[in-house]
Design a protein around this motif. Structure first.
Motif, PDB file in Angstrom:
ATOM      1  N   GLU A  76       9.620  26.263  71.350  1.00  0.00           N
ATOM      2  CA  GLU A  76      10.956  25.665  71.346  1.00  0.00           C
ATOM      3  C   GLU A  76      10.862  24.145  71.472  1.00  0.00           C
ATOM      4  O   GLU A  76      11.610  23.405  70.826  1.00  0.00           O
ATOM      5  CB  GLU A  76      11.799  26.237  72.497  1.00  0.00           C
ATOM      6  N   LEU A  79       9.605  22.699  68.213  1.00  0.00           N
ATOM      7  CA  LEU A  79      10.663  22.686  67.197  1.00  0.00           C
ATOM      8  C   LEU A  79      11.586  21.488  67.389  1.00  0.00           C
ATOM      9  O   LEU A  79      11.864  20.743  66.451  1.00  0.00           O
ATOM     10  CB  LEU A  79      11.481  23.982  67.260  1.00  0.00           C
ATOM     11  N   VAL A  80      12.049  21.295  68.623  1.00  0.00           N
ATOM     12  CA  VAL A  80      12.989  20.201  68.885  1.00  0.00           C
ATOM     13  C   VAL A  80      12.329  18.853  68.602  1.00  0.00           C
ATOM     14  O   VAL A  80      12.926  17.979  67.952  1.00  0.00           O
ATOM     15  CB  VAL A  80      13.523  20.280  70.343  1.00  0.00           C
ATOM     16  N   LEU A  84      13.849  16.248  65.831  1.00  0.00           N
ATOM     17  CA  LEU A  84      14.287  14.896  66.199  1.00  0.00           C
ATOM     18  C   LEU A  84      13.530  13.863  65.371  1.00  0.00           C
ATOM     19  O   LEU A  84      14.106  12.914  64.844  1.00  0.00           O
ATOM     20  CB  LEU A  84      14.061  14.640  67.701  1.00  0.00           C
ATOM     21  N   ARG A  87      14.670  14.387  61.500  1.00  0.00           N
ATOM     22  CA  ARG A  87      16.069  14.133  61.142  1.00  0.00           C
ATOM     23  C   ARG A  87      16.579  12.780  61.610  1.00  0.00           C
ATOM     24  O   ARG A  87      17.347  12.135  60.920  1.00  0.00           O
ATOM     25  CB  ARG A  87      16.960  15.228  61.729  1.00  0.00           C
ATOM     26  N   LEU A  88      16.183  12.394  62.831  1.00  0.00           N
ATOM     27  CA  LEU A  88      16.767  11.163  63.368  1.00  0.00           C
ATOM     28  C   LEU A  88      15.885   9.951  63.137  1.00  0.00           C
ATOM     29  O   LEU A  88      16.374   8.846  63.023  1.00  0.00           O
ATOM     30  CB  LEU A  88      17.094  11.339  64.853  1.00  0.00           C
ATOM     31  N   ASN A 103       7.917  33.148  64.990  1.00  0.00           N
ATOM     32  CA  ASN A 103       8.837  32.014  64.893  1.00  0.00           C
ATOM     33  C   ASN A 103       8.684  31.224  63.607  1.00  0.00           C
ATOM     34  O   ASN A 103       9.494  30.339  63.318  1.00  0.00           O
ATOM     35  CB  ASN A 103       8.626  31.069  66.084  1.00  0.00           C
ATOM     36  N   THR A 106      11.724  30.920  61.319  1.00  0.00           N
ATOM     37  CA  THR A 106      12.769  30.087  61.920  1.00  0.00           C
ATOM     38  C   THR A 106      12.462  28.614  61.681  1.00  0.00           C
ATOM     39  O   THR A 106      13.327  27.844  61.269  1.00  0.00           O
ATOM     40  CB  THR A 106      12.877  30.355  63.435  1.00  0.00           C
ATOM     41  N   LEU A 110      14.618  25.988  59.327  1.00  0.00           N
ATOM     42  CA  LEU A 110      15.215  24.760  59.852  1.00  0.00           C
ATOM     43  C   LEU A 110      14.570  23.517  59.238  1.00  0.00           C
ATOM     44  O   LEU A 110      14.843  22.399  59.644  1.00  0.00           O
ATOM     45  CB  LEU A 110      15.095  24.734  61.379  1.00  0.00           C
TER      46      LEU A 110
ATOM     47  N   ALA B  76      14.373  34.804  66.290  1.00  0.00           N
ATOM     48  CA  ALA B  76      15.403  35.113  65.290  1.00  0.00           C
ATOM     49  C   ALA B  76      15.558  36.617  65.070  1.00  0.00           C
ATOM     50  O   ALA B  76      16.658  37.107  64.813  1.00  0.00           O
ATOM     51  CB  ALA B  76      15.081  34.412  63.974  1.00  0.00           C
ATOM     52  N   MET B 102      16.926  25.947  70.740  1.00  0.00           N
ATOM     53  CA  MET B 102      16.393  26.624  69.551  1.00  0.00           C
ATOM     54  C   MET B 102      17.297  27.781  69.154  1.00  0.00           C
ATOM     55  O   MET B 102      17.593  27.971  67.961  1.00  0.00           O
ATOM     56  CB  MET B 102      14.973  27.124  69.823  1.00  0.00           C
ATOM     57  N   LEU B 105      20.257  26.447  67.368  1.00  0.00           N
ATOM     58  CA  LEU B 105      19.919  25.994  66.015  1.00  0.00           C
ATOM     59  C   LEU B 105      19.850  27.182  65.053  1.00  0.00           C
ATOM     60  O   LEU B 105      20.293  27.099  63.911  1.00  0.00           O
ATOM     61  CB  LEU B 105      18.591  25.234  66.017  1.00  0.00           C
ATOM     62  N   VAL B 106      19.298  28.291  65.529  1.00  0.00           N
ATOM     63  CA  VAL B 106      19.240  29.504  64.710  1.00  0.00           C
ATOM     64  C   VAL B 106      20.668  29.950  64.380  1.00  0.00           C
ATOM     65  O   VAL B 106      21.005  30.233  63.227  1.00  0.00           O
ATOM     66  CB  VAL B 106      18.471  30.637  65.430  1.00  0.00           C
ATOM     67  N   GLU B 109      22.436  26.906  62.094  1.00  0.00           N
ATOM     68  CA  GLU B 109      21.932  26.545  60.773  1.00  0.00           C
ATOM     69  C   GLU B 109      21.466  27.733  59.942  1.00  0.00           C
ATOM     70  O   GLU B 109      21.431  27.659  58.730  1.00  0.00           O
ATOM     71  CB  GLU B 109      20.815  25.508  60.922  1.00  0.00           C
ATOM     72  N   LEU B 110      21.098  28.821  60.598  1.00  0.00           N
ATOM     73  CA  LEU B 110      20.638  29.973  59.817  1.00  0.00           C
ATOM     74  C   LEU B 110      21.730  31.037  59.681  1.00  0.00           C
ATOM     75  O   LEU B 110      21.701  31.832  58.766  1.00  0.00           O
ATOM     76  CB  LEU B 110      19.366  30.569  60.422  1.00  0.00           C
ATOM     77  N   LEU B 132      21.190  16.794  67.948  1.00  0.00           N
ATOM     78  CA  LEU B 132      21.022  17.931  67.040  1.00  0.00           C
ATOM     79  C   LEU B 132      22.373  18.575  66.718  1.00  0.00           C
ATOM     80  O   LEU B 132      22.440  19.625  66.096  1.00  0.00           O
ATOM     81  CB  LEU B 132      20.057  18.953  67.658  1.00  0.00           C
TER      82      LEU B 132
END
Lengths: 217, 153
Positions: A76, A79-80, A84, A87-88, A103, A106, A110, B76, B102, B105-106, B109-110, B132
């Motif tokens: 997790e 992912l974050v 970040l 995207r940012l 995972n 997922t 994303l 997920a 997380m 976000l699932v 966005e999903l 986010l």
């Protein structure tokens, strides 16, 4: 290259060591004081201590980073960090280490396309070893569905009396070269085989089992 | 409305019971099946589902009628078993901020869930949620704020 590594645990440490040795610029983002100390003692000023948020990523100079690799032990968090950065801060390339291979979809969903899962890698190795005792995978290509394999012809190989063009090779396999002693033979239709020839073949993963049947009894 | 709540701790179970009390349909996800006790005393294991995903199992509280799914809220597959495709609202209130992020976000966005809100324990991470574009609430900050207001009023 300028690389930002999120997570200074075992994976992050060895990544840093390797990248620094190859002359790359590295910054490691890590929260734990002891880990930070160890990294600083060994590699100098490469550590930013704290949690990977946008402010710290900016401080790390993420805007000019070529790649960010997130290798903490928590999917997790990885992912974050990747989202970040991507995207940012528009880091052009982000790579996530994932602990639980479930995972992966997922992450892909994303937008984190490049994921590395040691569980997957080990499972693939075991699987390949299990189905091909004599065919050794040398290199996985593409997304792992194409590979270069090596095999050594036994004395009783059914391929020995045949010309290459008469071999029932699977459609998605190509023989790349034959190593015979210290000679390299480039395979043609008229090529014949000898015991102990080492054959390099490019094949789809599906074709491996069929290749085995062509060359082994 | 149908609500999926990730995290069956104090906040999650309180919220789930409250929603059910107001006539909403609730599914709760938690990786620790013992945490479902907080939803009601009458907890029974109804069926063990989705063997492909291993840890996923479904239980049920009869009186309160809350379906419970065992598994990680950031997984997920677990969220699919919990029926994320069909919910109107999604809440993630585990004790791990990153799992909540997380999971959200699932959902967002999903699965394009209409309404999403998460709990954040460390107030500094509210900024991450904002970046986010996930709506987040920090119970600590809210509590401190309301204490401050009672004190200076």
């Amino acid at each position: 290259m300028y690389v930002i590594i999120v997570g200074g645990g075992t994976v992050g440490y060895h990544l840093t060591k390797d990248l620094v040795a190859r002359g790359h610029e590295v910054t490691v983002i890590e929260q734990d004081e002891a880990r930070c100390k160890r990294l600083t003692e060994e590699f100098g000023e490469v550590v930013l201590r704290g949690e990977c948020d946008v402010a710290l990523l900016r401080e790390a100079g993420a805007e000019r980073a070529d790649v960010l690799i997130a290798v903490t032990d928590q999917d997790e968090v990885n992912l974050v960090a990747c989202l970040l950065a991507r995207r940012l801060l528009k880091v052009p390339r982000v790579i996530a280490h994932i602990v639980d291979p479930r995972n992966r979809p997922t992450f892909e969903g994303l937008g984190i396309d490049l994921t590395v899962s040691s569980t997957d890698i080990i499972c693939n190795l075991i699987e390949q070893g299990a189905i091909t005792t004599e065919i050794i995978p040398l290199l996985a290509l593409g997304k792992g569905d194409l590979e270069i394999v090596e095999l050594v012809l036994p004395h009783d190989s059914p391929a020995l009396p045949l010309l290459l063009k008469d071999l029932p090779l699977p459609g998605d396999s190509v023989l790349v070269s034959i190593i015979r002693g210290d000679q390299i033979v480039f395979p043609r239709g008229s090529t014949t085989f000898r015991p102990n020839d080492t054959i390099l073949a490019l094949t789809s993963t599906k074709g491996v089992e069929q290749l085995k049947q062509v060359f082994y009894r | 409305m149908k609500v999926l709540v990730v995290g069956s701790g104090r906040v999650g179970s309180f919220l789930a019971r409250h929603l059910v009390g107001h006539g909403h349909q609730v599914v709760v996800v938690d990786r620790d099946p013992t945490s479902f006790k907080m939803l009601g005393e009458d907890l029974v294991v109804e069926r063990v589902a989705a063997p492909a995903t291993g840890e996923v199992q479904t239980t049920f509280t009869a009186k309160t009628r809350i379906r419970c799914v065992v598994g990680s809220g950031s997984d997920a597959e677990v969220l699919k078993t919990a029926g994320i495709q069909a919910v109107d609202a999604f809440v993630a209130v585990t004790d791990n901020d990153y799992v909540n992020l997380m999971a959200a976000l699932v959902a967002k966005e999903l699965h394009h869930t209409a309404r999403i809100i998460i709990g954040i324990i460390n107030p500094r991470r509210l900024q991450i949620a904002r970046e986010l574009q996930i709506e987040a609430i920090c119970p600590l900050t809210l509590g401190a704020q309301s204490m401050f207001e009672s004190l200076v009023r």
